[in-house]
Design a protein around this motif. Sequence first.
Motif, PDB file in Angstrom:
ATOM      1  N   LEU A 255      58.123  26.152  61.886  1.00  0.00           N
ATOM      2  CA  LEU A 255      58.499  27.214  62.990  1.00  0.00           C
ATOM      3  C   LEU A 255      57.832  26.734  64.364  1.00  0.00           C
ATOM      4  N   ALA A 256      58.384  26.010  64.903  1.00  0.00           N
ATOM      5  CA  ALA A 256      58.277  25.511  66.242  1.00  0.00           C
ATOM      6  C   ALA A 256      58.300  26.621  67.270  1.00  0.00           C
ATOM      7  N   LEU A 257      59.466  27.318  67.019  1.00  0.00           N
ATOM      8  CA  LEU A 257      60.064  28.667  68.044  1.00  0.00           C
ATOM      9  C   LEU A 257      60.231  29.749  67.061  1.00  0.00           C
ATOM     10  N   ARG A 258      59.395  30.722  67.565  1.00  0.00           N
ATOM     11  CA  ARG A 258      59.570  32.078  67.116  1.00  0.00           C
ATOM     12  C   ARG A 258      60.375  32.904  67.944  1.00  0.00           C
ATOM     13  N   GLY A 259      60.832  34.007  67.356  1.00  0.00           N
ATOM     14  CA  GLY A 259      61.557  34.814  67.972  1.00  0.00           C
ATOM     15  C   GLY A 259      61.308  35.269  69.382  1.00  0.00           C
ATOM     16  N   ARG A 264      61.574  33.041  76.582  1.00  0.00           N
ATOM     17  CA  ARG A 264      61.000  32.049  77.450  1.00  0.00           C
ATOM     18  C   ARG A 264      61.415  30.685  77.776  1.00  0.00           C
ATOM     19  N   LEU A 265      62.556  30.298  77.067  1.00  0.00           N
ATOM     20  CA  LEU A 265      63.027  29.155  77.640  1.00  0.00           C
ATOM     21  C   LEU A 265      63.594  29.197  78.849  1.00  0.00           C
ATOM     22  N   ARG A 266      63.650  27.767  79.377  1.00  0.00           N
ATOM     23  CA  ARG A 266      64.343  27.672  80.732  1.00  0.00           C
ATOM     24  C   ARG A 266      65.762  28.069  80.649  1.00  0.00           C
ATOM     25  N   GLU A 278      65.804  26.877  59.018  1.00  0.00           N
ATOM     26  CA  GLU A 278      64.936  27.897  58.429  1.00  0.00           C
ATOM     27  C   GLU A 278      63.516  27.356  58.381  1.00  0.00           C
ATOM     28  N   ASP A 279      63.254  26.048  58.636  1.00  0.00           N
ATOM     29  CA  ASP A 279      61.776  25.535  58.746  1.00  0.00           C
ATOM     30  C   ASP A 279      61.466  25.291  60.094  1.00  0.00           C
ATOM     31  N   GLU A 280      62.214  25.375  60.999  1.00  0.00           N
ATOM     32  CA  GLU A 280      61.785  25.045  62.640  1.00  0.00           C
ATOM     33  C   GLU A 280      62.043  26.296  63.536  1.00  0.00           C
ATOM     34  N   LEU A 281      63.084  26.954  63.248  1.00  0.00           N
ATOM     35  CA  LEU A 281      63.220  28.043  64.237  1.00  0.00           C
ATOM     36  C   LEU A 281      63.285  29.491  63.562  1.00  0.00           C
ATOM     37  N   ASP A 282      62.739  30.560  64.209  1.00  0.00           N
ATOM     38  CA  ASP A 282      63.172  32.031  63.666  1.00  0.00           C
ATOM     39  C   ASP A 282      64.147  32.578  64.453  1.00  0.00           C
ATOM     40  N   LEU A 283      65.425  32.038  64.297  1.00  0.00           N
ATOM     41  CA  LEU A 283      66.590  32.701  64.855  1.00  0.00           C
ATOM     42  C   LEU A 283      66.636  34.132  64.568  1.00  0.00           C
ATOM     43  N   ALA A 284      66.250  34.580  63.211  1.00  0.00           N
ATOM     44  CA  ALA A 284      66.473  35.832  62.871  1.00  0.00           C
ATOM     45  C   ALA A 284      65.463  36.788  63.909  1.00  0.00           C
ATOM     46  N   GLY A 285      64.457  36.407  64.294  1.00  0.00           N
ATOM     47  CA  GLY A 285      63.598  37.208  65.289  1.00  0.00           C
ATOM     48  C   GLY A 285      64.124  37.275  66.792  1.00  0.00           C
ATOM     49  N   LEU A 286      64.943  36.445  66.836  1.00  0.00           N
ATOM     50  CA  LEU A 286      65.762  36.424  68.350  1.00  0.00           C
ATOM     51  C   LEU A 286      66.120  37.738  68.634  1.00  0.00           C
TER      52      LEU A 286
END
Length: 374
Positions: A255-259, A264-266, A278-286
């Motif tokens: 999880l490099a990036l959470r929701g 905060r991204l440019r 599913e391992d790297e990004l919490d897209l569900a928390g967007l």
Amino acid sequence: MDTLEGARLDTYFERIASRFTPAERPASVLITHVLPERPAFVRGVGAVTDLRTVLPKPKSVDPHALRQIEDDGYGCAELSRELFADPDRALGFMEARAAGRPVVLLDVGGYFAHTLGALCDRFSGQVLGVVEDTENGHRRYAELGKLPCPVVSVARSPLKDPEDYLVGQSIVFSTEALMRSRGDILIGRSTLVIGFGKLGSSIARLLHGKGVQVTVHDIDPVKRTQALSQDFVVTSDRDASLAEAGLVLCATGSLALRGQDFPRLRAGAYVATVTSSEDELDLAGLPPIYQRVHVGEHVTRYLTANHHFDLLNGGNAVNFLHGASVGPFIFLVQAEILAASAVLARGSLEPGMHEISPTDRAAIAATWLDHFHH
């Protein structure tokens, strides 16, 4: 892969299997990427063990390779994190395929970790142990603390170093190809690499070699000192770096990036990963305010009235879009997986984290050199 190449690869795995096949072959369950060259490896697993089922990683399945595996007589089942998240479901799966048998679990990403204790306690056969292929999975098992069985990891093997370097190359290639498809290039776009392990450091060095301004973030202070020693800009303020980077490459496996990080991204930043979403990004928390629009092949834009970012390959490993090929070097690691299976079959290891012996690694490297570079 043509017929001649396939036959040559089969011969290589036959040589490996002839050295490592145990006197009594245990049953096995195999999780694997199903890429074009993979049927030969699956047959190798089937020679060293009694392969009961193949679980293809869902985001990396070549249909022709899958048909080959099924035509070879190996049953395949659908893989998900949920399959091995519930002890009863995991136990039912194992009982249906290897009841009463000694079994080796071949893993890519720590899928068995959550229910490993229950499987060892309740399975009618015997879980001899796990072979783990990835750094992400290695950490999942190590974090369990007291393991109920041996786990032989190839994630940190020196035989994997060439693969990690070449995977890094393929990730940079695929990222740049998708950016170019949108009329953008790497040069002039500041990049944040999150995670400075084997893959992250390889990616950072390759980008730096292309003249890209690279900033590195890692939660491990040791990794940050390593990045500094290699002349990278290192940040401990990830949030500020997210606001400045035009490209964010996620290489943590955790999880490099959470929701809450995505806003905060440019604005207009690209996001790419080296593993499954599913391992790297919490897209569900967007935040739900974001809309999703496909703006190009394998490019998805997430946008609000005043912010947007572009996600490459749906957040899954971007290099799989272009075959993820690392040449014959991948067969070093696959041979080590076969050797690790044989070590577990002997039943001589205590519960805990293990690696195969330097002697076995040297034998694999010698066989590989003779076969592919003689």
